[in-house]
Design an enzyme around this catalytic site. Structure first.
Site, PDB file in Angstrom:
ATOM      1  N   ASP A  69      -2.748-118.979   3.908  1.00 58.91           N
ATOM      2  CA  ASP A  69      -1.739-120.006   3.636  1.00 58.91           C
ATOM      3  C   ASP A  69      -1.670-121.008   4.791  1.00 58.91           C
ATOM      4  O   ASP A  69      -0.933-121.991   4.721  1.00 58.91           O
ATOM      5  CB  ASP A  69      -0.373-119.398   3.301  1.00 58.91           C
ATOM      6  CG  ASP A  69       0.194-118.566   4.440  1.00 58.91           C
ATOM      7  OD1 ASP A  69      -0.481-118.427   5.478  1.00 58.91           O
ATOM      8  OD2 ASP A  69       1.320-118.053   4.288  1.00 58.91           O
ATOM      9  N   SER A  70      -2.482-120.790   5.826  1.00 60.13           N
ATOM     10  CA  SER A  70      -2.664-121.828   6.853  1.00 60.13           C
ATOM     11  C   SER A  70      -3.253-123.085   6.225  1.00 60.13           C
ATOM     12  O   SER A  70      -3.290-124.142   6.851  1.00 60.13           O
ATOM     13  CB  SER A  70      -3.579-121.319   7.982  1.00 60.13           C
ATOM     14  OG  SER A  70      -4.780-120.811   7.448  1.00 60.13           O
ATOM     15  N   ASP A 108      -4.405-115.091   0.281  1.00 59.58           N
ATOM     16  CA  ASP A 108      -3.092-114.899   0.903  1.00 59.58           C
ATOM     17  C   ASP A 108      -1.975-115.014  -0.137  1.00 59.58           C
ATOM     18  O   ASP A 108      -2.004-115.923  -0.967  1.00 59.58           O
ATOM     19  CB  ASP A 108      -2.885-116.004   1.958  1.00 59.58           C
ATOM     20  CG  ASP A 108      -2.304-115.480   3.242  1.00 59.58           C
ATOM     21  OD1 ASP A 108      -1.940-114.289   3.306  1.00 59.58           O
ATOM     22  OD2 ASP A 108      -2.228-116.266   4.211  1.00 59.58           O
ATOM     23  N   LYS A 138      -3.598-110.651   1.011  1.00 58.49           N
ATOM     24  CA  LYS A 138      -2.940-110.410   2.297  1.00 58.49           C
ATOM     25  C   LYS A 138      -1.469-110.764   2.136  1.00 58.49           C
ATOM     26  O   LYS A 138      -1.133-111.708   1.426  1.00 58.49           O
ATOM     27  CB  LYS A 138      -3.556-111.264   3.411  1.00 58.49           C
ATOM     28  CG  LYS A 138      -2.858-111.065   4.770  1.00 58.49           C
ATOM     29  CD  LYS A 138      -3.598-111.729   5.903  1.00 58.49           C
ATOM     30  CE  LYS A 138      -3.300-113.201   6.044  1.00 58.49           C
ATOM     31  NZ  LYS A 138      -1.872-113.529   6.276  1.00 58.49           N
ATOM     32  N   GLU A 140       2.473-110.690   4.509  1.00 57.44           N
ATOM     33  CA  GLU A 140       3.086-110.558   5.834  1.00 57.44           C
ATOM     34  C   GLU A 140       4.199-109.506   5.817  1.00 57.44           C
ATOM     35  O   GLU A 140       4.888-109.338   4.815  1.00 57.44           O
ATOM     36  CB  GLU A 140       3.659-111.911   6.281  1.00 57.44           C
ATOM     37  CG  GLU A 140       2.593-112.960   6.478  1.00 57.44           C
ATOM     38  CD  GLU A 140       3.136-114.281   7.028  1.00 57.44           C
ATOM     39  OE1 GLU A 140       4.352-114.391   7.294  1.00 57.44           O
ATOM     40  OE2 GLU A 140       2.315-115.211   7.195  1.00 57.44           O
ATOM     41  N   GLU A 207      -1.024-110.722  14.895  1.00 52.68           N
ATOM     42  CA  GLU A 207      -0.994-112.111  15.381  1.00 52.68           C
ATOM     43  C   GLU A 207      -0.046-112.239  16.565  1.00 52.68           C
ATOM     44  O   GLU A 207       1.122-111.816  16.506  1.00 52.68           O
ATOM     45  CB  GLU A 207      -0.560-113.054  14.242  1.00 52.68           C
ATOM     46  CG  GLU A 207      -0.509-114.511  14.703  1.00 52.68           C
ATOM     47  CD  GLU A 207      -0.553-115.528  13.574  1.00 52.68           C
ATOM     48  OE1 GLU A 207      -0.703-115.163  12.398  1.00 52.68           O
ATOM     49  OE2 GLU A 207      -0.435-116.732  13.894  1.00 52.68           O
TER      50      GLU A 207
HETATM   51  O1  KIV Z   1      -3.059-118.017   6.866  1.00 57.65           O
HETATM   52  C1  KIV Z   1      -3.826-117.701   7.787  1.00 57.65           C
HETATM   53  O2  KIV Z   1      -4.784-118.404   8.115  1.00 57.65           O
HETATM   54  C2  KIV Z   1      -3.566-116.457   8.489  1.00 57.65           C
HETATM   55  C3  KIV Z   1      -4.446-116.130   9.655  1.00 57.65           C
HETATM   56  C4  KIV Z   1      -4.042-116.901  10.817  1.00 57.65           C
HETATM   57  C5  KIV Z   1      -4.489-114.677   9.913  1.00 57.65           C
HETATM   58  O3  KIV Z   1      -2.670-115.754   8.148  1.00 57.65           O
END
Ligand code: KIV
Length: 290
Positions: A69-70, A108, A138, A140, A207
């Site tokens: 989600d970056s 994500d 993924k 959090e 992180e």
């Molecule tokens: O969204 C992302 O890119 C991340 C990484 C920084 C692990 O969660």
């Protein structure tokens, strides 16, 4: 004769089935990831948000790509990861899957798609796995997300957990501070790490945590730790690709190493193209049809 993890690691780097540097053309699976930890083999992970960039990383042998989600900050022009939607993750994850042949693709779960509880998490994760072809998701959170992880894993969806600095909580953190400093915070991080492992996560991102604490988590867990700003002792390392390649404008975080200056290279190419067009040097005769 017994071998040390280090010997195993160097042996496995010559093994064509090794996670990183292997020649296998099939997709990496979560079983390969587990085997790499057992061999003491380190591996790299990058983010990717489009098919073409993902294909470059796939051809370079990066075994795991995260459609993170970056993308909010790095691809979609948002100020944080908070506004990213399921539709955005779904479209870009499918593109990354289409652009790759070998990498394990992790999609994500965006903010708001799993916090309501396990059932919402299962609905969101199922959609991403079915619609995009990604092999894992993924999410959090440590102890607070353990129930979600367990239901997803029970349903057959591999989960990469993410603890320490969790960017979707930027408004609660009031920024992006290092986590796990001090005895109480360190104990909480260890509890979070064990909780996601017990819930069935196949790996966990750490992180922005102190290197010594990340090393302790890595020794304690049997699942691989994926560090970002967490020192050198993690089993794997992840970077946001635009940081890694020098595409991100302005200052990058201290833990980032830039392996290229892509922003300069691309800007130079665009300026040269513009000059050629203005000067009439492009297109040349060889670029024209008659
Ligand atoms: O969204 C992302 O890119 C991340 C990484 C920084 C692990 O969660």
């Amino acid at each position: 004769m017994t071998t040390t993890p280090a010997q195993n690691a160097s042996d496995s780097s010559r093994d064509p089935k090794a996670l990183y540097g292997g020649t296998s053309s099939r997709r990496i699976t979560v079983r390969d990831i587990a085997a790499a930890k057992a061999r003491g083999e380190k591996w790299p992970m990058l983010t990717a948000y489009d098919a073409m960039t993902a294909s470059v990383f796939d051809e370079a042998g990066i075994p795991v790509l995260l459609v993170g989600d970056s993308m909010g900050n790095c691809h979609l022009g948002y100020e944080s990861t908070v506004p990213v939607t399921m539709d955005e993750i779904a479209v870009l994850s499918a593109a990354v899957v289409r652009g790759t042949k070998r990498a394990l693709i992790v999609a994500d779960l965006p903010f708001g798609s799993y916090q309501e509880g396990p059932v919402q998490a299962l609905r969101s994760a199922t959609r991403l796995i079915k619609e995009t072809g990604a092999s894992a998701v993924k999410l959090e959170g440590g102890e607070r997300s353990a129930e979600q992880i367990k239901l997803l894993v029970d349903a057959g969806i591999p989960v990469m957990a993410h603890i320490g600095l969790t960017p979707q909580s930027v408004n609660a953190f009031g920024g992006y501070p290092v986590q796990g400093r001090g005895e109480e915070a360190a104990q909480q991080l260890l509890r979070d790490a064990k909780a996601v492992q017990d819930a069935g996560a196949f790996s966990v991102v750490l992180e922005l945590v102190p290197a010594e604490l990340a090393a302790e988590v890595t020794r304690t867990l049997h699942i691989p730790t994926v560090g970002i700003g967490a020192g050198s002792e993690c089993d794997a390392q992840v970077l946001v690709w635009t940081d890694m390649a020098g595409m991100t404008p302005g200052r990058v975080p201290r833990f980032v190493k830039q392996y290229a200056q892509l922003r300069e290279v691309l800007g130079g190419a665009a300026r040269a193209f513009a000059e050629d067009v203005v000067d009439g040097a492009y297109p040349a005769p060889e670029h024209a049809f008659h």
